[in-house]
Write a protein that holds these residues in place. Structure first.
Motif, PDB file in Angstrom:
ATOM      1  N   SER A   1       4.039   9.096  -3.956  1.00  0.00           N
ATOM      2  CA  SER A   1       3.131   8.621  -5.270  1.00  0.00           C
ATOM      3  C   SER A   1       1.949   7.805  -4.752  1.00  0.00           C
ATOM      4  N   ILE A   2       1.884   7.146  -3.507  1.00  0.00           N
ATOM      5  CA  ILE A   2       0.845   6.307  -3.239  1.00  0.00           C
ATOM      6  C   ILE A   2      -0.328   6.865  -2.307  1.00  0.00           C
TER       7      ILE A   2
ATOM      8  N   GLY B   1      10.587   2.255  -7.707  1.00  0.00           N
ATOM      9  CA  GLY B   1      10.986   0.890  -7.075  1.00  0.00           C
ATOM     10  C   GLY B   1      11.280   0.001  -8.457  1.00  0.00           C
ATOM     11  N   PHE B   2      11.346  -1.252  -8.240  1.00  0.00           N
ATOM     12  CA  PHE B   2      11.964  -2.237  -9.288  1.00  0.00           C
ATOM     13  C   PHE B   2      10.867  -3.159  -9.609  1.00  0.00           C
TER      14      PHE B   2
ATOM     15  N   ARG C   1      12.811   6.032  -1.877  1.00  0.00           N
ATOM     16  CA  ARG C   1      11.669   5.964  -0.923  1.00  0.00           C
ATOM     17  C   ARG C   1      10.974   7.178  -0.883  1.00  0.00           C
ATOM     18  N   THR C   2      11.381   8.446  -0.934  1.00  0.00           N
ATOM     19  CA  THR C   2      10.514   9.613  -0.706  1.00  0.00           C
ATOM     20  C   THR C   2       9.535   9.564  -2.142  1.00  0.00           C
ATOM     21  N   SER C   3      10.126   9.387  -2.982  1.00  0.00           N
ATOM     22  CA  SER C   3       9.265   9.354  -4.290  1.00  0.00           C
ATOM     23  C   SER C   3       8.022   8.458  -4.076  1.00  0.00           C
ATOM     24  N   ALA C   4       8.350   7.322  -3.778  1.00  0.00           N
ATOM     25  CA  ALA C   4       7.454   6.239  -3.780  1.00  0.00           C
ATOM     26  C   ALA C   4       6.287   6.411  -2.850  1.00  0.00           C
ATOM     27  N   ARG C   5       6.812   6.910  -1.577  1.00  0.00           N
ATOM     28  CA  ARG C   5       5.874   7.501  -0.449  1.00  0.00           C
ATOM     29  C   ARG C   5       4.988   8.446  -1.001  1.00  0.00           C
TER      30      ARG C   5
ATOM     31  N   ILE D   1       3.951   0.717  -9.231  1.00  0.00           N
ATOM     32  CA  ILE D   1       5.506   0.874  -9.557  1.00  0.00           C
ATOM     33  C   ILE D   1       5.675   1.613 -10.855  1.00  0.00           C
ATOM     34  N   VAL D   2       5.142   2.901 -11.058  1.00  0.00           N
ATOM     35  CA  VAL D   2       5.384   3.705 -12.223  1.00  0.00           C
ATOM     36  C   VAL D   2       6.198   4.973 -11.771  1.00  0.00           C
ATOM     37  N   PRO D   3       6.655   5.690 -12.775  1.00  0.00           N
ATOM     38  CA  PRO D   3       7.397   6.854 -12.513  1.00  0.00           C
ATOM     39  C   PRO D   3       6.700   8.119 -11.779  1.00  0.00           C
ATOM     40  N   TRP D   4       7.001   8.646 -10.780  1.00  0.00           N
ATOM     41  CA  TRP D   4       6.420   9.657  -9.975  1.00  0.00           C
ATOM     42  C   TRP D   4       6.993  11.024 -10.137  1.00  0.00           C
ATOM     43  N   LYS D   5       6.726  11.965 -11.380  1.00  0.00           N
ATOM     44  CA  LYS D   5       7.523  13.312 -11.418  1.00  0.00           C
ATOM     45  C   LYS D   5       8.818  12.984 -11.905  1.00  0.00           C
TER      46      LYS D   5
END
Length: 547
Positions: free
Chosen positions: A521-522, A486-487, A515-519, A477-481
């Motif tokens: 990033s993984i 997340g929290f 949700r889009t950023s998290a998806r 859970i780290v910043p993506w772009k």
């Protein structure tokens, strides 16, 4: 005085020459013939007594086996030495076909086209690893137990390469010295860490630091000495490992500080997470999946999907070979709908004490109670009245089953018994359903080495709320772009506030972009990345060229 010393030294040298020059090669040859291993094959044995447990560590095991199978296929084509994999298993009497079938059902790891022989070596004594057997000096008891179990494994079959995927470091010295094995270790979690030392030093109670000890300065001081001695011995064990892989940068940092005597480089190989595809069998459409919008979307996607063989294991009871049986359909994680989502907070993980399920229930109760934390005004505030908590996981034995009953009682005592649902021993299809329905993915383990479940939450489109420590904090859970993914939380109140904030956020303007950023990033945690990195590290270790 000198003569007895010389006599003893000469005697030891003679014993070593006889053992390494005659006894060990003879016994290894007999063992290979007994197991039906082809002449010249490289034997790779995985130390994983709980290979049928169904946790994240088991997914790593089966993906590692799958990777070696790919290497094996290339070796066969190039007429090089083939591989033969062995699994030291404590599941006595369980058919290997069932174990491999469960690996596919629960994790979606398909081993259907494998040509590499896989042999399960039954070993008794895995109960020596269980913490419940050692009410005091637990780490010492478990470590000595792993040492004994390692000897049992060596006696059952001494391999060319010994791969530990469970973190039992005290098996390394005897495996290297008595078995003359090359050792590779995939470390999920250090047996002891500087964080544990700090926990005792600061007298903070935890699941592994009893309140009676934490409340006493004298007991804490004695325990700190015990921890330091154990940390020194643990560090010595690392000297015998030739290839070290860790599952996160957090674990790598701890292993580097503890295994300082080792000359090897320590690599971080993120564990494989099912970020690319979900497999939906036709039988799923007859079950609970058909009763949700999620099922409709999956069914629509499957019409355009590409059928792939559905695998089961057939063959002898010891060596599983895979054959094709029925069609199956691939549904990408990215095809799971980001919205609409139901007001469900989902927790996925084995019912073990370190997962801290009581914290989840207390935080949920704090959030949903009328006098608790506000979930927003108007409709957002009313959503809180419909939110429920789902705890999904597996039990390793009677101790975990008793823990589930205790959690049920806690939920009732907190006044949320009717809003907390337990799903125990779910199949992969049921896990897929919950991942497609829930809004929030919950994780509460302090210093989780990595956190596969957190990655799977994010891949499936859930908003992850994870513990502010370990792998989730350092790697996931780290910043993506520049965008939030997340929290993070640590206390009961912080978790409750995170729930309130999520259910008060605007779906289109805030939740969907997150949700889009998290998806996105993984992807760095995908099965494909694991296969590539594990294969690249194991190839030279096995004497193979790296592509």
């Amino acid at each position: 005085m000198v003569a007895p010393f010389i006599t003893l030294s000469v005697g030891l040298v003679v014993v070593a020459i006889v053992y390494y020059g005659l006894v060990l090669p003879l016994y290894r040859g007999i063992s290979r013939r007994r197991m039906g291993i082809a002449k010249g094959a490289i034997t790779v044995a995985f130390f994983h007594p709980y290979c049928n447990a169904g946790g994240g560590g088991e997914r790593v095991l089966w993906m590692a086996v799958k990777t070696l199978a790919l290497l094996h296929a290339k070796l066969i084509k190039s007429s090089q030495r083939p591989l033969h994999v062995l699994i030291y298993s404590g599941d006595i009497g369980v058919d290997p076909k069932e174990i491999l079938q469960r690996a596919e059902d629960q994790f979606g790891v398909q081993l259907r086209d494998i040509s590499m022989p896989v042999t399960f070596v039954d070993v008794r004594g895995r109960e020596w690893l269980e913490a419940a057997r050692y009410p005091i000096l637990t780490m010492v008891g478990q470590s000595l137990g792993s040492l004994l179990l390692g000897l049992v494994c060596l006696f059952a079959f001494p391999p060319d390469v010994f791969v530990d995927t469970t973190g039992c470091a005290f098996t390394y010295p005897l495996t290297a010295l008595l078995g003359r094995c090359r050792i590779a270790a995939y470390v999920h979690y250090p047996t002891i860490s500087t964080d544990m030392l700090n926990l005792v030093r600061e007298q903070r109670p935890s699941y592994n630091n009893d309140r009676a000890v934490a409340g006493s300065a004298l007991r804490s001081h004695v325990k700190l000495i015990y921890y330091r001695i154990f940390a020194m011995l643990y560090g010595l064990c690392g000297f015998f490992v030739s290839l070290v892989m860790t599952n996160s940068s957090w674990t790598q940092a701890h292993i580097r500080s503890l295994w300082r005597l080792g000359r090897q480089r320590i690599w971080t190989v993120f564990p494989p997470c099912d970020t690319s595809a979900l497999q939906v069998s036709p039988r799923d459409y007859k079950g609970e999946l058909t009763r949700s919008l999620y099922a409709v979307r999956l069914a629509m996607a499957s019409v355009a999907g590409r059928p792939r063989p559905y695998a089961v294991v057939s063959g002898s009871s010891k060596t599983g070979r895979l054959t094709k049986l029925a069609p199956r359909y691939d549904i990408a994680f990215q095809d799971l709908p980001l919205r609409p989502r139901e007001p469900i907070i989902l927790s996925v993980g084995q019912f073990r004490p370190e997962k801290d399920h009581p914290l989840q229930i207390r935080a949920f109760a704090r959030f949903v109670k009328p006098a608790g934390i506000d979930g927003g005004r108007g409709e957002k505030g009313r959503i809180k009245e419909r939110v429920k908590l789902v705890l999904l996981g597996s039990c390793r034995g009677s101790e975990d089953e008793r823990r589930v009953q205790s959690l049920r009682s806690l939920a009732a005592d907190m006044g949320v018994g009717d809003r907390v649902q337990f799903v125990v021993g779910a199949h992969f299809s049921e896990l897929k359903e919950w991942l497609g329905r829930a809004s929030v993915g919950l994780h509460t383990m302090w210093n989780e080495h990595f956190g596969i479940c957190v990655v799977e939450y994010m891949a499936a489109g859930l908003i992850a709320v994870a513990h502010n420590s370990g792998g989730p904090k350092a790697d996931i859970i780290v910043p993506w772009k520049g965008r939030s993914t997340g929290f993070l939380a640590a206390t009961e109140e912080e978790y409750a506030h995170a729930f309130a904030r999520i259910f008060a956020m605007d779906e289109l303007k805030e939740l969907t972009p997150m949700r889009t950023s998290a998806r996105e990033s993984i992807e760095r945690f995908s099965d494909e990345i694991f296969v590539r990195e594990w294969g690249n590290l194991m190839s030279p270790f096995l004497g193979l060229p790296v592509e």
